[in-house]
Structures are given as C-alpha cells and as structure tokens.
Design a protein around this motif. Structure first.
Motif, PDB file in Angstrom:
ATOM      1  N   VAL A 439       0.841  -1.201   0.000  1.00 60.03           N
ATOM      2  CA  VAL A 439       0.000   0.000   0.000  1.00 60.03           C
ATOM      3  C   VAL A 439       0.874   1.248   0.000  1.00 60.03           C
ATOM      4  O   VAL A 439       0.620   2.216  -0.734  1.00 60.03           O
ATOM      5  CB  VAL A 439      -0.953   0.000   1.214  1.00 60.03           C
ATOM      6  CG1 VAL A 439      -1.718   1.320   1.309  1.00 60.03           C
ATOM      7  CG2 VAL A 439      -1.925  -1.176   1.123  1.00 60.03           C
ATOM      8  N   ALA A 440       1.924   1.242   0.805  1.00 51.87           N
ATOM      9  CA  ALA A 440       2.831   2.400   0.871  1.00 51.87           C
ATOM     10  C   ALA A 440       3.502   2.642  -0.472  1.00 51.87           C
ATOM     11  O   ALA A 440       3.659   3.792  -0.906  1.00 51.87           O
ATOM     12  CB  ALA A 440       3.883   2.169   1.964  1.00 51.87           C
ATOM     13  N   LYS A 441       3.891   1.554  -1.139  1.00 57.31           N
ATOM     14  CA  LYS A 441       4.543   1.697  -2.446  1.00 57.31           C
ATOM     15  C   LYS A 441       3.589   2.330  -3.457  1.00 57.31           C
ATOM     16  O   LYS A 441       3.963   3.271  -4.180  1.00 57.31           O
ATOM     17  CB  LYS A 441       5.005   0.323  -2.951  1.00 57.31           C
ATOM     18  CG  LYS A 441       5.679   0.377  -4.315  1.00 57.31           C
ATOM     19  CD  LYS A 441       6.054  -1.007  -4.804  1.00 57.31           C
ATOM     20  CE  LYS A 441       4.820  -1.798  -5.219  1.00 57.31           C
ATOM     21  NZ  LYS A 441       5.173  -3.080  -5.865  1.00 57.31           N
ATOM     22  N   TYR A 442       2.339   1.839  -3.499  1.00 58.44           N
ATOM     23  CA  TYR A 442       1.379   2.400  -4.440  1.00 58.44           C
ATOM     24  C   TYR A 442       1.051   3.852  -4.082  1.00 58.44           C
ATOM     25  O   TYR A 442       0.881   4.700  -4.968  1.00 58.44           O
ATOM     26  CB  TYR A 442       0.100   1.565  -4.454  1.00 58.44           C
ATOM     27  CG  TYR A 442       0.260   0.223  -5.140  1.00 58.44           C
ATOM     28  CD1 TYR A 442       1.200   0.041  -6.133  1.00 58.44           C
ATOM     29  CD2 TYR A 442      -0.540  -0.864  -4.790  1.00 58.44           C
ATOM     30  CE1 TYR A 442       1.366  -1.173  -6.763  1.00 58.44           C
ATOM     31  CE2 TYR A 442      -0.395  -2.095  -5.422  1.00 58.44           C
ATOM     32  CZ  TYR A 442       0.562  -2.247  -6.405  1.00 58.44           C
ATOM     33  OH  TYR A 442       0.710  -3.451  -7.031  1.00 58.44           O
ATOM     34  N   ARG A 443       0.942   4.155  -2.804  1.00 57.87           N
ATOM     35  CA  ARG A 443       0.662   5.533  -2.394  1.00 57.87           C
ATOM     36  C   ARG A 443       1.783   6.462  -2.844  1.00 57.87           C
ATOM     37  O   ARG A 443       1.526   7.569  -3.355  1.00 57.87           O
ATOM     38  CB  ARG A 443       0.497   5.592  -0.870  1.00 57.87           C
ATOM     39  CG  ARG A 443       0.314   6.999  -0.331  1.00 57.87           C
ATOM     40  CD  ARG A 443       0.152   7.018   1.163  1.00 57.87           C
ATOM     41  NE  ARG A 443       1.206   6.300   1.874  1.00 57.87           N
ATOM     42  CZ  ARG A 443       2.449   6.727   2.005  1.00 57.87           C
ATOM     43  NH1 ARG A 443       2.822   7.863   1.438  1.00 57.87           N
ATOM     44  NH2 ARG A 443       3.339   6.011   2.681  1.00 57.87           N
ATOM     45  N   GLU A 444       3.029   6.007  -2.705  1.00 55.12           N
ATOM     46  CA  GLU A 444       4.150   6.832  -3.135  1.00 55.12           C
ATOM     47  C   GLU A 444       4.171   6.989  -4.648  1.00 55.12           C
ATOM     48  O   GLU A 444       4.508   8.056  -5.168  1.00 55.12           O
ATOM     49  CB  GLU A 444       5.464   6.211  -2.640  1.00 55.12           C
ATOM     50  CG  GLU A 444       5.631   6.297  -1.119  1.00 55.12           C
ATOM     51  CD  GLU A 444       6.796   5.460  -0.611  1.00 55.12           C
ATOM     52  OE1 GLU A 444       7.460   4.799  -1.441  1.00 55.12           O
ATOM     53  OE2 GLU A 444       7.035   5.447   0.613  1.00 55.12           O
ATOM     54  N   GLN A 445       3.831   5.922  -5.380  1.00 57.75           N
ATOM     55  CA  GLN A 445       3.763   6.037  -6.835  1.00 57.75           C
ATOM     56  C   GLN A 445       2.689   7.016  -7.276  1.00 57.75           C
ATOM     57  O   GLN A 445       2.810   7.650  -8.328  1.00 57.75           O
ATOM     58  CB  GLN A 445       3.501   4.656  -7.445  1.00 57.75           C
ATOM     59  CG  GLN A 445       4.671   3.700  -7.334  1.00 57.75           C
ATOM     60  CD  GLN A 445       4.338   2.307  -7.842  1.00 57.75           C
ATOM     61  OE1 GLN A 445       3.218   2.019  -8.256  1.00 57.75           O
ATOM     62  NE2 GLN A 445       5.324   1.420  -7.823  1.00 57.75           N
ATOM     63  N   LEU A 446       1.625   7.149  -6.478  1.00 60.02           N
ATOM     64  CA  LEU A 446       0.566   8.107  -6.775  1.00 60.02           C
ATOM     65  C   LEU A 446       0.906   9.510  -6.275  1.00 60.02           C
ATOM     66  O   LEU A 446       0.096  10.430  -6.417  1.00 60.02           O
ATOM     67  CB  LEU A 446      -0.746   7.648  -6.116  1.00 60.02           C
ATOM     68  CG  LEU A 446      -1.376   6.375  -6.704  1.00 60.02           C
ATOM     69  CD1 LEU A 446      -2.466   5.850  -5.775  1.00 60.02           C
ATOM     70  CD2 LEU A 446      -1.933   6.649  -8.097  1.00 60.02           C
ATOM     71  N   CYS A 447       2.115   9.670  -5.697  1.00 60.60           N
ATOM     72  CA  CYS A 447       2.572  10.967  -5.165  1.00 60.60           C
ATOM     73  C   CYS A 447       1.640  11.486  -4.072  1.00 60.60           C
ATOM     74  O   CYS A 447       1.310  12.682  -4.027  1.00 60.60           O
ATOM     75  CB  CYS A 447       2.695  11.993  -6.295  1.00 60.60           C
ATOM     76  SG  CYS A 447       3.919  11.554  -7.535  1.00 60.60           S
ATOM     77  N   ILE A 448       1.184  10.593  -3.213  1.00 61.08           N
ATOM     78  CA  ILE A 448       0.314  10.965  -2.102  1.00 61.08           C
ATOM     79  C   ILE A 448       1.120  10.880  -0.806  1.00 61.08           C
ATOM     80  O   ILE A 448       1.823   9.887  -0.567  1.00 61.08           O
ATOM     81  CB  ILE A 448      -0.917  10.041  -2.028  1.00 61.08           C
ATOM     82  CG1 ILE A 448      -1.720  10.137  -3.325  1.00 61.08           C
ATOM     83  CG2 ILE A 448      -1.803  10.401  -0.842  1.00 61.08           C
ATOM     84  CD1 ILE A 448      -2.885   9.161  -3.399  1.00 61.08           C
TER      85      ILE A 448
END
Length: 467
Positions: A439-448
């Motif tokens: 989840v953290a990886k995807y959140r970072e990829q979304l620049c959130i």
C-alpha cells in the motif's frame, strides 16, 4: 592428419529481407507506417493507393506470407535467428536491426539489466534505491537518512538489510552498475563515479581532482585559474576538462522521449449491436493495392522484382493488420469491465495469455502492441495499458489495487486520514490481501503523502500530494 567427413544435423533459419520487413512492420507506429508506405508508393509504380473507406481491414490473401512469418513465432531464442546455424556468432545476429521496444521507464530498464548478475536480495535493495531517485537518476534526499528509513521499511521483507547493507548496495549501484553514477546524491558524486570507471591515466587523475576540488571553478570556465590552483599546465588542464565534459551530466543514460504532440489511434473500439465492436482505423495509414497493369508488367524482366516486392508488401501489411485486429479484440474482450467501469476493474492480463489465445508467439504480441493506441469511450489508450500484472496472492491486478488505494484516500475523512495499515485492512475486508508496504509503495507512486502529512496539510483539496 587424416581428413574425414562428418554429417551433422542442426536447426537454422535464414531471415530474408522480406521476412525482416514483415517482422519490422509489426512494430512500427501509425505515423512511421504512413511515411514508409508513401515512400514505397513513390518508388514502386506497380502499387497504388485505395480510396479511403470505413471498413474493417482484413488480412486478404496473405496466407503464404503468414506461413513463412509464422516460423518467427516458433523460435523462442534469438540465437536461432542468426542467419546461420544455432552455433553461429551471437554478435552477428540478424535481428539486431530490429528495435526491441524497451520500456521508457529507466528504472525498469536498469532492473532488467541487474537481474542478470544480482540475487534476489541485492535486486530488492537496488530497486529500493531506484525508487528514491528522480527522473534524472539523482537521490531525492540525503543518502544516510534514506538508508536508515529504508532499513525500517524493508525490515519485514529483508531482515538483514540494515542501513550499512543498503549503503553498500547504493555504492555498487553507483560504481558497478550499467549506468555509473546512478543513485548519486549530487552532480559531483555522479561525475566522480563515471570517472572512476575509466582506465587509469594522468588525464583521469587530474579530472578527478577538478571534479572533487574545483568543480565551481570549472563551472565558471576559468581554465587558467584551474591550471594555477592544480599546479598543472594549460594543456594538461584542457585535456582533463575535455574528459569531464564528455561525461553524462546526469546518471540516466537516455531520458524518456517527449510525448508526441498528437496521437493517431490504430484501433477504434465502441459499444454497439449489443456488445463491443472493434475495427482498425483505416485513416491512420494509406491502403495499397496492385495497379491494374501490374500482371501485364510482370513480363518485363526489370518489373518482375518490383512485382514480387509489391506482392510481399501487401501480404506483410495483411499479416500486420490481422494480428493487430485480433490482438485488439482479445484485449477489449478481456478488459471489458475496465472499459465500462474504470481503473478498479482492470483484470490481470499478460502478453503470454493473449499470445496463446491468438495462436502466436509472445514476442509478436509485444511488437504489435508497442506504440499502438486504441480509441475507446474511456479515451485513447496505449494498447500496453490494457495489460496488467497479477499481484502475488491476489486475484486482481496491481493497477486495480492502486486505483482502489487512490479512491480510499480521496474518500477518507478530512480529520482522520487513513494510515497504510488501515487501507490494507480495508482491502482485506474486500477479499484483497496486500501487505502494508505494498500500500505504501502504491501511495508513493501516486505521489500521495503519508497520513500524518495529509492531516497537517489537509485543505480544500481532496488529498495532499508530495513534491
């Protein structure tokens, strides 16, 4: 020495110019194809352009060419395509003239190269550092702070990857990788890393001093001052400066090409007749046919070669169009839910699955979908966009989970942003089990930003973003 004869059996295949043309036509974009066909029309008088029609393009009478080109699909390794025997010279590969269609993401290209010599642990640490780099390949933070943060973030996946191990992994990436200077903290470190990979010489030694001690003087182009400060002759300084100027200004070898000003869709998909319809965009490239006098011209010795070229070109175009249409139909059928409902409904789909359904090799699907676009009610999308990797341990794709993470954060209460572990628990209740770090990886990829930052920075906007 007694001479003798021995019979050996081997598998070989000669790539004719015509077959190479068929393979290349699979991967050219619409604009490239249009330019090439216009050039062929000017060169070959036995071909003419058909009037524009809004009818689906079929393969025509390309069966003979399809049988010959099908041999390409059955060859899993490029070694068989050397133009000679299986034991031929790998450096003399006839397919070297065919672009491989690499990813535009430098991180993905570098990871593919590292897979050849790194074990899983080393690859995971290298991937973590690459995630900390910007588009130019520079670190987005202090290396020591990032290493401490990485050791905590990777604790579950790599228990022995402490800050020291991560810093060692960055050093290998910096000095031993295919792109020297990758994950550098600043331009000085990047240039020093590139210099250290060169052979030892007086010019390199002086260049190392210039970059390490006098980079500001070099930036001002004050060569006489450099000579005085380094106690070197002007000629020696000039040679060393030329060496420095020959280096890459940033670690990434080839920055991504800019997006084209406009996109011509190769395929059009729409809902109609009780389902989804797919056809080729016949306006994206001229449609060719043999001239009425082509058969009569075949009696001319000089025209026979042009007639053979024209026939093969039409067959090759037929194979290309038929493969593109079949591929697009499978993609639309398999991703119908995505086209109707959006990102969260995109299904896991690989090149291999599409290739098996159509009956061709995976490399053919890769070539026919590279640089091709499909116009849909959801917008014009690259065909590659309709492929999605299945997340390990889940029945949905990683792209769908990323979209779910975005939606959950957009809908979160303004006074109580959702932490990564809370989002993972909410997804688990929907039957989608993912780790908090995913989840953290995807959140970072979304620049959130993380939950604590969203709480501080929360305003009228639906979510705070990094950068």
């Amino acid at each position: 020495m007694k001479a003798s004869l021995q019979a050996k059996m081997g598998q070989s295949m000669t790539l004719t110019p015509q077959l190479l043309q068929s393979i290349r036509l699979l991967q050219v974009t619409s604009l490239q194809l249009e330019q090439e066909l216009h050039q062929i029309l000017e060169r070959n008088p036995l071909l003419e352009q058909e009037a524009d029609e809004e009818e689906p393009v079929s393969a025509g009478d390309g069966d003979d060419a399809a049988l010959e080109a099908a041999a390409w699909d059955e060859l899993p390794e490029p070694m068989f395509l050397s133009g000679g025997s299986h034991a031929g010279d790998p450096d003399n590969d006839a397919t070297a003239r065919i672009a491989a269609g690499e990813s535009s993401d430098p991180r993905q290209r570098l990871l593919q190269q590292l897979q050849l010599r790194c074990n899983a642990r080393e690859l995971a640490m290298a991937a973590w550092w690459l995630d900390c780099c910007d588009d130019r390949g520079y670190l987005e933070g202090d290396p020591f702070d990032l290493a401490r943060h990485g050791a905590m973030q990777l604790a579950d996946e790599l228990p022995d990857a402490d800050a020291t191990a991560l810093l060692a992994a960055r050093q290998r990436l910096l000095l031993e990788g295919d792109w020297p200077g990758m994950a550098a903290a600043d331009p000085r470190e990047c240039l020093l890393a590139q210099l250290r990979t060169l052979s030892a010489s007086d010019a390199r030694a002086l260049a190392l001093r210039i970059v390490g001690e006098q980079l500001e003087t070099l930036a001002r182009h004050e060569l006489p001052a450099l000579a005085r400060q380094l106690d070197a002759s002007p000629a020696e300084v000039a040679t060393a400066v030329a060496l420095v100027l020959s280096l890459q200004p940033h670690p990434v070898e080839q920055p991504p090409e800019p997006e084209p000003a406009f996109i011509v869709p190769d395929v059009i998909a729409w809902r109609g007749g009780g389902g989804w319809q797919v056809r080729l965009n016949t306006r994206s490239a001229p449609r060719l046919r043999l001239c009425a006098h082509a058969e009569q011209a075949s009696g001319h010795a000089g025209m026979r070669g042009l007639l053979d070229e024209a026939r093969w070109l039409l067959r090759s175009l037929g194979i290309r169009n038929e493969t593109l249409l079949k591929t697009a139909r499978v993609l639309v059928t398999r991703q119908r839910a995505f086209l109707e409902q959006g990102e969260e409904a995109i299904a896991p789909l690989t090149l291999k699955e599409v290739a098996e359904e159509i009956g061709v090799h995976e490399s053919t699907i890769s070539r026919i979908t590279t640089g091709k676009y499909i116009q849909t009610p959801r917008g014009t999308l690259e065909l590659k966009r309709l492929f999605a990797v299945r997340l390990e341990g889940a029945e949905v794709s990683g792209a769908a989970i990323k979209a779910m993470v975005r939606r959950l954060i957009e809908d979160e209460p303004a006074h109580a942003p959702l932490a990564d572990e809370v989002i993972a628990a909410m997804l688990a209740r929907q039957g989608i089990r993912v780790a908090r770090r995913t989840v953290a990886k995807y959140r970072e990829q979304l620049c959130i930003a993380p939950a604590r930052m969203r709480r501080r920075e929360r305003g009228p906007a639906p979510m705070a973003r990094l950068g």
